[in-house]
Design a protein around this motif. Structure first.
Motif, PDB file in Angstrom:
ATOM      1  N   GLY A 284       0.844  -1.189   0.000  1.00 46.23           N
ATOM      2  CA  GLY A 284       0.000   0.000   0.000  1.00 46.23           C
ATOM      3  C   GLY A 284       0.877   1.235   0.000  1.00 46.23           C
ATOM      4  N   LEU A 285       0.730   2.089  -1.004  1.00 46.62           N
ATOM      5  CA  LEU A 285       1.553   3.298  -1.122  1.00 46.62           C
ATOM      6  C   LEU A 285       0.652   4.531  -1.037  1.00 46.62           C
ATOM      7  CD1 LEU A 285       4.435   4.369  -1.571  1.00 46.62           C
ATOM      8  CD2 LEU A 285       3.969   4.346  -4.032  1.00 46.62           C
ATOM      9  N   LYS A 286       0.834   5.285   0.030  1.00 43.83           N
ATOM     10  CA  LYS A 286      -0.027   6.444   0.294  1.00 43.83           C
ATOM     11  C   LYS A 286       0.067   7.498  -0.801  1.00 43.83           C
ATOM     12  CE  LYS A 286       1.101   9.097   3.736  1.00 43.83           C
ATOM     13  NZ  LYS A 286       1.359   9.583   5.103  1.00 43.83           N
ATOM     14  N   THR A 287       1.221   7.598  -1.451  1.00 43.29           N
ATOM     15  CA  THR A 287       1.390   8.631  -2.477  1.00 43.29           C
ATOM     16  C   THR A 287       0.462   8.391  -3.662  1.00 43.29           C
ATOM     17  OG1 THR A 287       3.696   8.883  -1.825  1.00 43.29           O
ATOM     18  CG2 THR A 287       3.076   9.808  -3.942  1.00 43.29           C
ATOM     19  N   LEU A 288       0.170   7.132  -3.980  1.00 44.22           N
ATOM     20  CA  LEU A 288      -0.769   6.852  -5.074  1.00 44.22           C
ATOM     21  C   LEU A 288      -2.160   7.378  -4.727  1.00 44.22           C
ATOM     22  CD1 LEU A 288       0.294   3.204  -6.019  1.00 44.22           C
ATOM     23  CD2 LEU A 288       0.999   5.349  -7.102  1.00 44.22           C
ATOM     24  N   THR A 289      -2.529   7.244  -3.457  1.00 43.07           N
ATOM     25  CA  THR A 289      -3.808   7.791  -2.992  1.00 43.07           C
ATOM     26  C   THR A 289      -3.794   9.317  -3.096  1.00 43.07           C
ATOM     27  OG1 THR A 289      -3.858   5.958  -1.424  1.00 43.07           O
ATOM     28  CG2 THR A 289      -5.482   7.682  -1.109  1.00 43.07           C
ATOM     29  N   LEU A 290      -2.670   9.922  -2.717  1.00 41.77           N
ATOM     30  CA  LEU A 290      -2.523  11.378  -2.809  1.00 41.77           C
ATOM     31  C   LEU A 290      -2.693  11.859  -4.245  1.00 41.77           C
ATOM     32  CD1 LEU A 290      -1.508  14.228  -1.882  1.00 41.77           C
ATOM     33  CD2 LEU A 290       0.815  13.360  -2.164  1.00 41.77           C
ATOM     34  N   ILE A 291      -2.027  11.198  -5.190  1.00 39.12           N
ATOM     35  CA  ILE A 291      -2.119  11.586  -6.597  1.00 39.12           C
ATOM     36  C   ILE A 291      -3.562  11.450  -7.092  1.00 39.12           C
ATOM     37  CG2 ILE A 291      -1.435  10.917  -8.940  1.00 39.12           C
ATOM     38  CD1 ILE A 291       1.315  10.145  -7.758  1.00 39.12           C
ATOM     39  N   HIS A 292      -4.187  10.335  -6.746  1.00 44.08           N
ATOM     40  CA  HIS A 292      -5.565  10.076  -7.156  1.00 44.08           C
ATOM     41  C   HIS A 292      -6.504  11.162  -6.621  1.00 44.08           C
ATOM     42  CE1 HIS A 292      -9.532   7.961  -6.624  1.00 44.08           C
ATOM     43  NE2 HIS A 292      -9.282   7.670  -7.881  1.00 44.08           N
ATOM     44  N   ASP A 293      -6.364  11.501  -5.334  1.00 46.10           N
ATOM     45  CA  ASP A 293      -7.227  12.520  -4.721  1.00 46.10           C
ATOM     46  C   ASP A 293      -6.968  13.901  -5.318  1.00 46.10           C
ATOM     47  OD1 ASP A 293      -8.265  10.528  -3.177  1.00 46.10           O
ATOM     48  OD2 ASP A 293      -7.270  11.118  -1.323  1.00 46.10           O
ATOM     49  N   CYS A 294      -5.709  14.190  -5.603  1.00 45.96           N
ATOM     50  CA  CYS A 294      -5.359  15.495  -6.185  1.00 45.96           C
ATOM     51  C   CYS A 294      -5.981  15.647  -7.571  1.00 45.96           C
ATOM     52  CB  CYS A 294      -3.839  15.642  -6.264  1.00 45.96           C
ATOM     53  SG  CYS A 294      -3.280  17.245  -6.873  1.00 45.96           S
TER      54      CYS A 294
END
Length: 893
Positions: A284-294
């Motif tokens: 699980g990589l939090k940065t992928l979630t960050l990019i998706h949300d952005c």
């Protein structure tokens, strides 16, 4: 076991999918993007794919690739973000064609043999990063597809390290927590990821040796701990490892249920592989979630759709942002050390970014390899190649061997190694086996001589390869992660407000990080608005060029309460008052505690009533709301309802707010801190900001990033103050010192506490000077001096004024220029020099180079650059630096 479509073998199906996938990739990217100007260029891809497929099928790994491609494409088809690649798998064109990875290995010079070596059979390992919110869904899919009895997560076993052994043994022997904690703290902090064993710690730490000699109880504790150190302490579930089998797993190994009821192997990862089972890493990589949300925020707030996988990799604005050190929230580039290195390198292309991630490691940093790269990049050191054949291999890294793949390419190009042999050489160099290295040296020189390279020169090249190979990094992994770094930097450079909103949402559960991110917003001129009951959503959102605080970040306001509030707002419109809110909301879920937090943080300010009056009316509002809801439940219809809505306004006119004294600004800030965990509309340090910059060695966040012991001076507000007694009964204090970037623990021992006890008042601003101590688990300052900021601020300029007076050259004005260091160019500094020369006078000039998150460096400029006055020089200097300079006279500070 992967079942291909009927009538097709695994190999045939892999071949079909890979060829179709590559064609799709090439068409989407276009000939120009791929560098396919002609049929010969295209044939490079086709030949590479044919070769890789031959190796994969020959090693019987077709099923493995198909399984990985299946669950990755399931994730992508269901909107779950997947990373562009991880580890050496990014070097495979088959993986790229199957959409397992998203980085073209040919375009970026990545090698398949670094992943699968046809001359040394080993299991493939494709680790995959997923969005943290979607990872579990992918694992569920795998269990459903292959059978829950054939899928399990993998156990990991925690071992007793030195500190844990001391604490566990101490507890068994009847030591108090404070006693064992004091002994454990004597274990040296880990160095470059290496935990010192207890035996080594005894050699390095004289105080441990002294305790063993002087205290029989401690000697017994340490002797027992030495025997137990290294033993398995407990079992837990590996963060990423999942094993798939073609038969029920109980046929192969024992299993157990974890605390959540999940099935876990009783063997660890190495043992699972030894018995022939294949493991997959679902990370699980939090940065992928960050990019998706952005991206979602950008689409919602700007109407712009962005596909990060299609971004051009030569965006100048992105590289300017990276070179300026503005890397808060940028994947892999946030820490102070790598930020400083990035500023020095000033990347201008993707290859530089790949190199940065490979170079920022203990080996390259300690060996001087990184400095050599920087000097060569900026022309301060000549780039030399021991042989012209090395230039095409090392050109992108300015002649420095940065990657393991470069070692392999040199062996192939200069000494005739096959890529499989070159991978074996690379492994041998990494392991430093003297016998194997002697054999490889002879083999390399013989091959180089056949290619008409002098024996002596071949030996020098081999020695250079061996030196750099100790620190060489996997280019495939560095390139794949550099792509995520670039994507986050691109989003921040072009959509800073949306990016920071997404970053705040992703880290809202970590108070320290939220404080740091709020400080970043403030520094970048992005206003963060407090929560608003009629505008906020659960997460942080974008309102024009501002960020609106999310309701889910307010303390005591749970997910269920937020859902109820949003549902009511969407169904019946905005809330007109706290009374209206209590009438409409389910008060059994959204209770008084929730409402208090919302009032204190300012969420109801838009209703037009002061926070103090709303708090005073809250009990009455809750009673009225409960009565209204009871009436609804008993199907009673009020006369106001019968009049077709006229009564709603009448009811509101009856809402009564007591006349009470307004909260002071300090009280409002205190309540904000209580309900949010940090300040939002202001800060107790606001009026002392410049004094703190001038007096202190850096911000709290910068101190933590240094992660090294040493003397520091930092300003902040006192929070979480606790008074305790030593064993001798003497009073001492511990507290959190908080500034706009975070907080750090401070210890004030008895002698100092007696002198400064009146200064230590909760929420009061102070300056602490002392020793920063960095441990394995925490960072703290042992205070040597504590003083109120106001007092320290008065003393600091007097000392400087006295020095100026003694020189007889002060006319009452000193000019301070505050310049954002990373953003300044050499051309601007030359223009500044000329501007100061053009306005001569008696006033000394101090240049403050402010490094974001790292404090500032103050330089007194030479006497020939003194100026007429602030007023005369201010406008001219501001024109040099645009908005990156602040000019102030001493008396305004």
């Amino acid at each position: 076991r992967f079942d291909p479509p009927e009538g097709k073998s695994l190999d045939d199906y892999l071949d079909e999918l890979a060829r179709h996938g590559l064609e799709e990739r090439l068409q989407r990217q276009g000939n120009a993007e791929c560098g396919l100007q002609n049929a010969d260029s295209r044939s490079v891809y086709e030949e590479r794919l044919k070769y890789e497929l031959g190796v994969v099928k020959g090693m019987q790994f077709s099923g493995y690739f198909l399984i990985v491609a299946d669950f990755i494409n399931y994730a992508k088809d269901h909107g779950i973000p997947v990373g562009p690649g991880r580890g050496s798998a990014a070097g495979s064109l088959v993986a790229y064609a199957l959409k397992i990875t998203d980085l073209d290995p040919i375009r970026h010079g990545l090698l398949f043999e670094r992943f699968l070596n046809p001359e040394r059979r080993s299991m493939p390992a494709i680790d995959v990063d997923f969005c943290i919110r979607g990872r579990d869904q992918v694992i569920r899919y795998v269990k459903e597809k292959y059978g829950s009895d054939k899928v399990a997560q993998i156990a990991t076993f925690g071992t007793l390290k030195a500190k844990a052994a001391i604490k566990d043994v101490g507890r068994a022997l009847g030591f108090s927590f404070a006693e064992t904690d004091a002994i454990a703290k004597l274990i040296p902090a880990p160095k470059q990821g290496f935990d010192y064993p207890l035996a080594e710690s005894l050699k390095l730490e004289p105080r441990l040796q002294g305790l063993m000699k002087s205290d029989a109880r401690v000697r017994s504790l340490i002797e027992h701990a030495l025997r137990l150190e290294g033993l398995t302490r407990h079992a837990s579930t590996h963060a990423a490892g999942v094993v798939l089998s073609n038969r029920p797993l109980v046929d192969y190994l024992p299993l157990f249920l974890d605390k959540d009821g999940g099935v876990v192997t009783q063997f660890d990862m190495e043992s699972v592989e030894k018995i022939g089972l294949i493991k997959f890493d679902f990370l699980g990589l939090k940065t992928l979630t960050l990019i998706h949300d952005c991206i979602k925020l950008i689409h919602t707030s700007r109407g712009v759709r962005i596909a990060v996988e299609e971004l051009s990799l030569d965006d100048k604005k992105t590289y300017r942002l990276l070179g300026s050190g503005n890397t808060t929230g940028i994947f892999q580039l946030e820490s102070g050390g790598i930020r400083e290195m990035t500023v020095k390198i000033r990347p201008h292309c993707f290859e530089d970014l790949v190199a940065i991630l490979a170079l920022y490691r203990p080996g390259p940093l300690d060996s001087g390899m990184t400095e050599e790269y920087i000097k060569r990049k900026h022309g301060r050191q000549k780039i030399r190649y021991l042989d012209p054949a090395l230039e095409p291999i090392l050109k992108d890294t300015y002649g420095v061997i940065v990657y393991q793949e470069q070692v392999m390419q040199i062996a192939q190009r200069l000494a005739g190694y096959s890529m499989g042999e070159a991978d074996i050489l690379r492994r041998a160099m990494g392991k430093k086996d003297p016998v194997e290295m002697a054999s490889q040296r002879e083999r390399f020189i013989q091959g180089a001589v056949k290619n008409r390279i002098d024996t002596k020169q071949a030996g020098e090249i081999f020695d250079q390869m061996e030196t750099f190979a100790r620190y060489g990094f996997n280019k495939s992994h560095s390139a794949a992660y550099a792509l995520i770094s670039y994507q986050t930097a691109y989003l921040k450079a072009h959509y800073p407000v949306d990016f920071m909103a997404a970053l705040l949402s992703s880290e809202m559960g970590d108070t320290d990080k939220v404080i740091k991110n709020l400080a970043e917003c403030r520094e970048r001129g992005i206003e963060v608005l407090p929560p608003d009951i009629n505008e906020s959503r659960a997460d942080f959102t974008v309102v024009g060029d501002k960020i609106r605080f999310g309701l889910a970040a307010v303390k005591n306001v749970g997910e269920k309460a937020v859902d109820i509030v949003l549902a009511s707002r969407e169904g019946e419109g905005g809330f007109k008052s706290i009374f209206d809110f209590c009438r409409r909301i389910d008060l059994s879920v959204v209770n008084r505690r929730v409402e208090e937090s919302l009032i204190k943080c300012g969420a109801f300010d838009s209703t037009g009533v002061s926070r103090a009056r709303m708090m005073a009316a809250l009990d009455e509002a809750i009673k009225a709301g409960q009565a209204h809801q009871r009436g609804r439940q008993s199907h009673q219809i009020s006369i106001f309802d019968a009049l077709g809505g006229a009564g709603s306004g009448e009811q509101r006119s009856m809402d009564a707010y007591p006349e009470v004294e307004e909260w002071s600004a300090q009280e409002s800030l205190g309540f904000e801190k209580e309900s949010l965990g940090f300040y939002i509309t202001g800060h107790p340090l606001d009026k002392y900001e410049r004094e703190i910059r001038r007096m202190c060695s850096g911000t709290v966040a910068a101190l933590k990033e240094k992660a090294a012991n040493g003397e520091v001076k930092v300003g902040g507000a006192v929070t979480a103050l606790r008074l305790r007694n030593t064993k001798k009964g003497e009073r001492y204090a511990s507290f959190q010192l908080e500034d706009r970037t975070g907080f750090v623990e401070v210890i004030v021992w008895p002698d100092l506490y007696r002198r400064c006890m009146e200064t230590l008042v909760v929420d009061d601003p102070i300056v602490v000077q002392g020793r920063l101590e960095v441990g394995e688990e925490r960072v703290q300052i042992i205070a040597g001096e504590v003083s109120p900021i106001a007092q320290a601020g008065r003393e600091a300029p007097l000392r400087r004024k006295a020095e100026l007076d003694s020189s007889g050259e002060d006319n009452g004005q000193v000019v301070h220029l505050f310049v954002r260091g990373p953003e300044v160019t050499s051309e601007e500094l030359l223009r500044l020099h000329d501007t100061l020369l053009a306005h001569p006078g008696p006033c000394p000039v101090y240049l403050h180079l402010v490094m974001p998150g790292q404090g500032e460096t103050v330089i007194e400029l030479p006497a020939h650059l003194r100026v007429a006055s602030v007023r005369v020089v201010s406008e001219a200097v501001a024109g040099v630096f645009s908005d990156r300079v602040t000019v102030t006279p001493l008396d305004e500070r």
